[in-house]
Motif scaffolding. Structure first.
Motif, PDB file in Angstrom:
ATOM      1  N   GLU A  48       0.835  -1.211   0.000  1.00 13.54           N
ATOM      2  CA  GLU A  48       0.000   0.000   0.000  1.00 13.54           C
ATOM      3  C   GLU A  48       0.866   1.255   0.000  1.00 13.54           C
ATOM      4  O   GLU A  48       0.601   2.218  -0.715  1.00 13.54           O
ATOM      5  N   ARG A  49       1.896   1.231   0.854  1.00 14.64           N
ATOM      6  CA  ARG A  49       2.784   2.391   0.963  1.00 14.64           C
ATOM      7  C   ARG A  49       3.808   2.419  -0.162  1.00 14.64           C
ATOM      8  O   ARG A  49       4.104   3.475  -0.725  1.00 14.64           O
ATOM      9  N   ILE A  84       3.001   4.066  -3.732  1.00 12.29           N
ATOM     10  CA  ILE A  84       2.963   5.536  -3.739  1.00 12.29           C
ATOM     11  C   ILE A  84       4.358   6.125  -3.633  1.00 12.29           C
ATOM     12  O   ILE A  84       4.741   7.032  -4.382  1.00 12.29           O
ATOM     13  N   THR A 121      -6.274   4.825   6.389  1.00  7.57           N
ATOM     14  CA  THR A 121      -5.513   3.754   5.746  1.00  7.57           C
ATOM     15  C   THR A 121      -4.054   4.192   5.629  1.00  7.57           C
ATOM     16  O   THR A 121      -3.729   5.388   5.679  1.00  7.57           O
ATOM     17  N   ARG A 174      -2.334   3.932   2.954  1.00 15.24           N
ATOM     18  CA  ARG A 174      -2.209   4.613   1.666  1.00 15.24           C
ATOM     19  C   ARG A 174      -2.456   6.115   1.826  1.00 15.24           C
ATOM     20  O   ARG A 174      -1.738   6.950   1.267  1.00 15.24           O
ATOM     21  N   ASN A 175      -3.460   6.459   2.595  1.00 17.41           N
ATOM     22  CA  ASN A 175      -3.796   7.866   2.814  1.00 17.41           C
ATOM     23  C   ASN A 175      -2.652   8.597   3.512  1.00 17.41           C
ATOM     24  O   ASN A 175      -2.306   9.730   3.154  1.00 17.41           O
ATOM     25  N   SER A 182       0.500   7.830   3.374  1.00 11.99           N
ATOM     26  CA  SER A 182       1.665   7.868   2.490  1.00 11.99           C
ATOM     27  C   SER A 182       1.589   8.997   1.469  1.00 11.99           C
ATOM     28  O   SER A 182       2.623   9.526   1.037  1.00 11.99           O
TER      29      SER A 182
END
Length: 458
Positions: free
Chosen positions: A364-365, A368, A420, A422-423, A425
């Motif tokens: 996820e990280r 990005i 999350t 992702r958010n 990152s």
């Protein structure tokens, strides 16, 4: 001086393209090896620790990453001042001031390293608790961080010693020394985890023994030097004028790094709220990102060293050419390296911890960060050039406001809306872009003024 000359680079003369390439490659190797200390801890624990403690142990090491950097981040900034001032006086051929800078810097490193190490030993658990470290992780994380704190003085001395060598263009010996220490680290990690059945504490002990070895080797090289950087322990003292000049660059850089790290600590606190699997995946991704970031760190150092020596030598147009070359190299190496990590992301993350939930969290990280890391390279190269030119306050202010302030705002205003990894990152590349643009404009104005003043003096 012959024994030293084969390692040094005269940054004021010769082809910049080849010189910067030869200067930066060992720097990247050194940065990779420095990161491998942390990566080796995570990988050995993930592969060889007993299954019942594996995730907790790797999460513990990951949870301390930001705090361990915070302990010594001021000295990274201080070493930037050491590098810039030493390089400037080498370029100006003022040997006495070079010697005074070296002895002042090492003296400050000894005192400061001991004080910060003691602070880390006594306040580790409090800091980890403040970060919201889970109950199943905090005990192992505390032990890991306390052992790391014992070795802080040696980490500081290696950092300062390597900065002194880089000021004369010597990036090869710091690489050789950290490779030796890295091999020792891996072997001791395996010994403590497999043979002694230790987990986080074992890899911490291995890392600190390796740090001691690298510090001793780099100080030995400076003590045996035949040039102006020669270190004599009897001459260790603080020369206040030199300290003032080093701190003029080092304090802003250190403050920037500390606040930068504080924002990462706050982000780590948000990661901790997502559970131990996400923590372990985030730690693995951060380790890979650090390896991808070696180009940024190398060209931060390169642009600072070349700008510093050529400023001392009054080679103003050469400064500007060196910045453009460093920017080109930084972007090129970053794109190539990040592409590799994007392609092989999942198997690489699995090296740290093979559990599927951990690998998914890491990806996820990773996607990005690896897609945008070239922006970090641009930001760091520009900041390094400004510091080499003696302008440390300006990039500090812009970076603190644009990076640290922005990320903290993101954690408290944006993250709660969509919790999350992702958010979280996304805040990184946005802040890199912002600072690259602002500091780029500042560097343009600084160079323009420098050239105008040079023409007036002719």
């Amino acid at each position: 001086m012959q024994s030293d000359k084969k390692y040094q680079i005269d940054m004021c003369h010769g082809s910049l393209v080849s010189q910067i390439f030869r200067f930066s490659l060992p720097l990247m190797g050194t940065n990779i090896m420095a990161l491998m200390f942390h990566a080796a801890d995570l990988i050995v624990l993930g592969q060889f620790a007993s299954p019942e403690v594996r995730t907790a142990a790797t999460a513990a090491v990951g949870a301390t990453a930001a705090l361990n950097v915070l302990l010594i981040i001021f000295f990274f900034g201080f070493s930037a001042g050491v590098n810039a001032i030493t390089a400037r006086y080498i370029g100006a051929k003022e040997d006495l001031k070079v010697s005074q800078t070296v002895h002042t810097s090492v003296t400050m490193g000894i005192y400061g390293g001991v004080i910060v190490g003691l602070f880390g030993i006594f306040f580790s658990r409090t800091a980890l608790a403040w970060m919201g470290t889970p109950d199943d992780v905090i005990s192992k994380a505390t032990i890991y961080m306390q052992i790391c704190s014992i070795g802080v003085p040696f980490t500081v001395l290696y950092t300062i010693g390597a900065a002194i060598l880089r000021a004369v263009g010597d990036t090869r010996r710091p690489l050789i020394y950290i490779i030796i220490a890295g091999v020792v680290n891996v072997l001791l990690n395996l010994f403590f985890v497999i043979v002694c059945q230790m987990d986080a504490a074992g890899v911490a002990i291995a890392t600190k023994i390796s740090n001691i070895i690298s510090a001793v080797l780099v100080l030995r090289a400076i003590c045996r030097s035949d040039s102006a950087i020669k270190l004599t322990f009897k001459k260790l003292r603080i020369h206040w004028q030199m300290l003032k000049e080093v701190l003029w660059i080092g304090i802003p850089a250190g403050i920037q790094g500390a606040l930068y790290c504080v924002s990462n600590v706050i982000i780590q606190s948000s990661v901790n709220s997502l559970g131990s699997c996400v923590m372990a995946g985030n730690a693995a991704s951060q380790s890979l990102e650090g390896m991808a970031n070696v180009a940024s760190g190398a060209y931060y150092q390169s642009s600072m060293s070349f700008a510093g020596q050529n400023l001392g030598g009054k080679k103003y147009k050469r400064i500007i050419r060196s910045v453009w070359i460093c920017l080109g190299y930084a972007v090129m190496f970053s794109v190539v390296c990040c592409s590799i990590f994007l392609i092989f992301g999942r198997p690489l993350l699995a090296l740290y911890n093979p559990e599927e939930a951990v690998v998914n969290a890491g990806m996820e990280r990773l996607v990005i960060m690896m897609s945008t890391y070239f922006l970090c390279g641009i930001m760091d190269t520009v900041s390094g050039a400004l510091r080499g030119l003696g302008h440390s306050v300006k990039p500090t202010i812009t970076t603190v406001l644009g990076t640290c302030g922005f990320r903290i705002f993101w954690v408290f205003a944006v993250f709660p809306q969509y919790r999350t990894l992702r958010n979280l990152s996304i805040s990184y590349p946005l802040s890199w872009l912002m600072i690259a643009v602002i500091n780029g404009a500042i560097l343009f104005l600084v160079c323009r003024k420098m050239l105008i003043n040079a023409r007036k003096r002719i």
